[in-house]
Design a protein around this motif. Sequence first.
Motif, PDB file in Angstrom:
ATOM      1  N   GLY A  85       2.005  -9.652  -4.597  1.00 53.64           N
ATOM      2  CA  GLY A  85       1.157  -8.528  -4.990  1.00 53.64           C
ATOM      3  C   GLY A  85      -0.317  -8.898  -4.875  1.00 53.64           C
ATOM      4  N   LYS A  86      -0.628 -10.136  -5.287  1.00 50.29           N
ATOM      5  CA  LYS A  86      -2.014 -10.604  -5.211  1.00 50.29           C
ATOM      6  C   LYS A  86      -2.457 -10.682  -3.753  1.00 50.29           C
TER       7      LYS A  86
ATOM      8  N   LEU B  22       0.851  -1.196   0.000  1.00 44.54           N
ATOM      9  CA  LEU B  22       0.000   0.000   0.000  1.00 44.54           C
ATOM     10  C   LEU B  22       0.889   1.250   0.000  1.00 44.54           C
TER      11      LEU B  22
ATOM     12  N   GLU C  63      -3.226  -7.286  -2.468  1.00 40.75           N
ATOM     13  CA  GLU C  63      -4.558  -6.777  -2.857  1.00 40.75           C
ATOM     14  C   GLU C  63      -5.643  -7.345  -1.963  1.00 40.75           C
ATOM     15  N   GLN C  64      -5.520  -8.642  -1.696  1.00 42.16           N
ATOM     16  CA  GLN C  64      -6.512  -9.292  -0.828  1.00 42.16           C
ATOM     17  C   GLN C  64      -6.478  -8.661   0.582  1.00 42.16           C
TER      18      GLN C  64
ATOM     19  N   THR D 210      -5.424  -5.675   1.419  1.00 45.02           N
ATOM     20  CA  THR D 210      -5.938  -4.300   1.397  1.00 45.02           C
ATOM     21  C   THR D 210      -7.468  -4.346   1.501  1.00 45.02           C
ATOM     22  N   GLY D 211      -8.076  -5.251   0.724  1.00 48.64           N
ATOM     23  CA  GLY D 211      -9.534  -5.415   0.766  1.00 48.64           C
ATOM     24  C   GLY D 211     -10.010  -5.818   2.154  1.00 48.64           C
TER      25      GLY D 211
END
Length: 325
Positions: free
Chosen positions: A297-298, A108, A301-302, A304-305
Amino acid sequence: MTRFSRAAIALACTLTFALPALAQTKWNVATAYPADNYHTENIAQFAKDVSAATGGKVGMTIHANASLFKAPEIKRAVQTGQAQMGEIILSLHENEDPIYGLDVVPFLAASFPEAKKLWDVQRAAVEKKLASQGLVLLFAVPWPPQGIYTKKDVGGVEDLKGLKFRAYSVGTSRIAELVGGQPVTVQAAELPQALATGVVNAVITSASTGYDSKIWESLTHFYDLQAWLPKNMIFVNKAALDALDKPSQDALMKAAEEAETRGWKLAEEKTKWYSDQLVSRGMKVVPPTAALKAGLGKIGEQLTGDWLKRAGPSGQAVVDAFRAK
Ligand code: PCA
């Protein structure tokens, strides 16, 4: 009464009346990292500055390396007044409030300027949360970017499967889990022992804590992911702060502001030095492969969600403010 004893009494009275002005406040400061780590050195400089600015009225005794309280106990100890001041990594307390865990969301804010931007939007919420717990924020300073230490080549996330992964917070345990490792929460002061006894064989941290733990004695690779920059916060018990006179309080807050600026500079300057120390001890310090980066990176993203879901609208507002900056 002789002239001498009258003079002695007069002197005693003067000393008695002069005493309040000389009154000494001595705070115990509970910190979690080694005395020669730049975080602790920065706090020591802060203590010196406060002492100088208050003419010696406010003194501090710094207890480094979790010697007064274990890392997870420091915040509570300061809240309850067992120590007047303390330092701890924010994300250790993510269970109390998601705002403490924002700076361990992978990728982030993954550079010093980004981390600073994140702190600028995160700060007010952290101050508010601390205030509700009877604490006043003094300053916060980042760790160098986080990576992963192992004892083998790692081409992609699948190579991390099954490793006994040292984590230092809820967020970092979650990362270890998502890569298929077994998370083991170990605080920095116990890390050298955990490495020596094989309790862990992979570690999430910075080049700084790798250096402090002599990590080259157990592990061989540092994957410099530059995934996030967690911060330590330094805070004081509000009642202890309120007990100081106004000029001392002002001097303390001014020194805190300087300590924050100095700390961010120190962290950035020392990052390369730490990494060089690892290399000179024979460690392989390497950037992640494209595959490892993509896999993490994946996961980023998870996470962050997940963070946004936990933190709700107020968390979303902080992240929006960060992205708009
Ligand atoms: N060092 C601390 C926190 C993050 C870091 O770089 C640790 O590993 O415990």
